[in-house]
Design an enzyme around this catalytic site. Structure first.
Site, PDB file in Angstrom:
ATOM      1  N   HIS A  44       0.875  -1.173   0.000  1.00 50.84           N
ATOM      2  CA  HIS A  44       0.000   0.000   0.000  1.00 50.84           C
ATOM      3  C   HIS A  44       0.914   1.225   0.000  1.00 50.84           C
ATOM      4  CE1 HIS A  44      -2.796   2.940   1.798  1.00 50.84           C
ATOM      5  NE2 HIS A  44      -3.789   2.095   1.564  1.00 50.84           N
ATOM      6  N   ASP A  86       3.151  -4.411   8.003  1.00 51.94           N
ATOM      7  CA  ASP A  86       1.920  -3.665   7.801  1.00 51.94           C
ATOM      8  C   ASP A  86       0.767  -4.649   8.003  1.00 51.94           C
ATOM      9  OD1 ASP A  86      -0.373  -2.513   6.813  1.00 51.94           O
ATOM     10  OD2 ASP A  86       0.561  -1.681   5.004  1.00 51.94           O
ATOM     11  N   GLN A 133      -4.520  -5.175   6.887  1.00 49.47           N
ATOM     12  CA  GLN A 133      -5.490  -6.157   6.411  1.00 49.47           C
ATOM     13  C   GLN A 133      -5.499  -7.404   7.295  1.00 49.47           C
ATOM     14  OE1 GLN A 133      -7.790  -5.776   4.083  1.00 49.47           O
ATOM     15  NE2 GLN A 133      -7.042  -3.732   3.629  1.00 49.47           N
ATOM     16  N   LYS A 170     -10.361  -0.782  10.324  1.00 48.86           N
ATOM     17  CA  LYS A 170     -10.437  -2.040   9.580  1.00 48.86           C
ATOM     18  C   LYS A 170     -10.687  -3.221  10.517  1.00 48.86           C
ATOM     19  CE  LYS A 170      -7.983  -0.369   5.605  1.00 48.86           C
ATOM     20  NZ  LYS A 170      -6.757  -0.293   4.824  1.00 48.86           N
TER      21      LYS A 170
HETATM   22  C1  PLP Z   1      -5.769   0.470   4.633  1.00 42.41           C
HETATM   23  C2  PLP Z   1      -4.344   0.081   4.548  1.00 42.41           C
HETATM   24  C3  PLP Z   1      -3.331   0.973   4.904  1.00 42.41           C
HETATM   25  C4  PLP Z   1      -3.605   2.386   5.329  1.00 42.41           C
HETATM   26  O1  PLP Z   1      -4.427   2.438   6.456  1.00 42.41           O
HETATM   27  P1  PLP Z   1      -5.047   3.817   6.964  1.00 42.41           P
HETATM   28  O2  PLP Z   1      -6.119   3.394   7.879  1.00 42.41           O
HETATM   29  O3  PLP Z   1      -5.560   4.525   5.741  1.00 42.41           O
HETATM   30  O4  PLP Z   1      -3.947   4.567   7.632  1.00 42.41           O
HETATM   31  C5  PLP Z   1      -2.032   0.531   4.824  1.00 42.41           C
HETATM   32  N1  PLP Z   1      -1.733  -0.708   4.431  1.00 42.41           N
HETATM   33  C6  PLP Z   1      -2.675  -1.605   4.089  1.00 42.41           C
HETATM   34  C7  PLP Z   1      -2.278  -2.991   3.711  1.00 42.41           C
HETATM   35  C8  PLP Z   1      -4.015  -1.228   4.127  1.00 42.41           C
HETATM   36  O5  PLP Z   1      -4.957  -2.109   3.789  1.00 42.41           O
END
Ligand code: PLP
Length: 411
Positions: free
Chosen positions: A124, A201, A204, A227
């Site tokens: 991302h 990260d 997800q 999320k």
């Molecule tokens: C949504 C997402 C982000 C960014 O998250 P924010 O809530 O917009 O800060 C970063 N990496 C992944 C894999 C994502 O799905």
């Protein structure tokens, strides 16, 4: 014994029970953000109705209550991801801020001449741009590991790049654009073997996988509340204690100081050293409500959330594979509730508009992941249907009925 009943679960999510453009809503955009159970909405209302106060400062009852709930939330997150200490949980406003914090405040402390930072082509933009820009600023090499055509990090290329110059590896656990689950445990072990630090990260992964940061062994882990069925505006940076101690402060102001004089300032202890200013108290408390809600389901029906999602995911793959003119991406790999696809000869945006008219919400475009879209030669991006445990088989069938119509109408 009672069994996991998705229709009962759906009762907990008021937003799902509405019509959009005259049709019952089918929400399949969970990778962009998840819906909130009533328990989370109630926690926010309760906080503002009864407990609203600033934290860590007032010597009165409301301030005590707010502080207690705020710090209990930190412990709830600590247990949820199995961190060693609650001081390893730093509140941020989301994954983006968590990663920026590490790139800006930690990376300079380990930067050295000839140092390399590794990311992947699947990232991302939030886990790509901050590292790219910091590398330019600090004179480090920015290495992007290519992805295979079916959406996995190319492990041979990764191995080839690993040497003693690598100081940082930052990769996603689950690719948001394609849903493919990456072999992060292996990636972490290999990075540590050459002395590099690793940020995962987890934006997800957090709602689809059972995350255990000690088991993973990562140095940093970032995710967003929104999320994970919690409000927007709250996120988490997990970091190993000794590394957070070493990391420089990110923003300065109230809360994060110990003592200030005209000549100098000494900083507060972890985790407060990274939490300058009045924090997002209500939404931190909302995050606790979301995790409590999930824990209650998991206690009652162990693994049922994951099994239900996997069954849905299989159904999604089967329908996609059987659909003429549909090209699924990464469908042969293990995925976390996402199907990214294109329809032959039809522009993604036209399809999603027709789906919306039928009450179906999916995402279209580059999914904030332009490097992988360029690699796959998909300048218009993909259509992405993404699941949560409150989705049903009927949701997926409604999607494919609507795609069938779109094909007739647009094809
Ligand atoms: C949504 C997402 C982000 C960014 O998250 P924010 O809530 O917009 O800060 C970063 N990496 C992944 C894999 C994502 O799905």
């Amino acid at each position: 014994m009672s069994t996991f009943d998705v229709n009962k679960i759906r009762q907990d999510f008021p937003i799902l029970h509405q019509e959009v453009n005259g049709q019952p809503l089918v929400y399949l955009d969970n990778a962009a953000t998840t819906q909130k159970p009533q328990a989370v909405i109630d926690a926010l209302v309760h906080y503002y109705t009864y407990d609203n106060s600033n934290v860590h400062r007032g010597a009165h009852t409301l301030a005590d209550r707010a502080t207690r709930h705020f710090e209990e939330s930190r412990q709830t997150v600590q247990k949820f991801i199995n961190a060693n200490y609650d001081a390893e949980i730093i509140w941020t406003k989301g994954t983006t801020e968590s990663i920026n914090m590490v790139a800006n405040s930690f990376l300079p402390t380990i930067a050295k001449k000839g140092g390399k930072v590794i990311v992947s082509e699947l990232e991302h933009h939030a886990n790509f741009v901050p590292w790219q820009q910091q590398c330019l600023k600090l004179g480090l090499d920015f290495i992007v590991i290519p992805a295979t055509a079916d959406g996995m990090i190319d492990m041979q290329e990764y191995e080839r790049q690993l040497d003693e110059h690598v100081i940082m590896v930052a990769v996603t656990n689950v690719a948001n654009s394609l849903g493919t689950i990456q072999p992060v445990e292996k990636i972490i072990k290999m990075a540590h073997a050459v002395g590099a630090k690793v940020l995962i990260d987890g934006a997800q992964a957090i709602s689809h996988l059972n995350v255990d940061v000690q088991n993973l062994g990562c140095d940093f882990f970032a995710f967003s509340g929104h999320k994970l069925f919690a409000p927007t505006g709250v996120g988490v940076l997990y970091g190993k204690r000794e590394l957070l101690e070493q990391m420089d402060v990110y923003q300065m102001g109230g809360e994060m100081i110990k003592e200030v004089s005209i000549e100098q300032t000494s900083f507060n202890v972890l985790p407060f050293k990274f939490e300058a200013g009045t924090p997002n108290i209500a939404d931190v408390i909302g995050l606790k409500a979301a995790i409590d809600y999930l824990n209650a389901i998991d206690d009652k029906y162990p693994n049922a959330r994951y099994e239900h999602e996997e069954a849905l995911s299989n159904h999604l793959s089967q329908r996609a594979t059987a659909f003429e003119g549909l090209t699924p991406i990464g469908v042969n790999n293990k995925r976390a509730g996402v199907l990214s696809f294109t329809l032959k000869g039809i522009h993604c945006h036209d399809v999603s508009m027709l789906l919306d008219q039928q009450g179906i919400a999916i995402r279209t475009g580059h999914h904030c992941a332009m490097p992988i879209m360029n690699k796959l030669k998909l300048p218009a991006g993909t259509l992405r249907a993404s699941l949560s445990f409150y989705n049903t088989k009927q949701d997926i069938d409604r999607l494919f009925d609507a795609l069938e119509k779109a094909k007739t109408f647009l094809g």
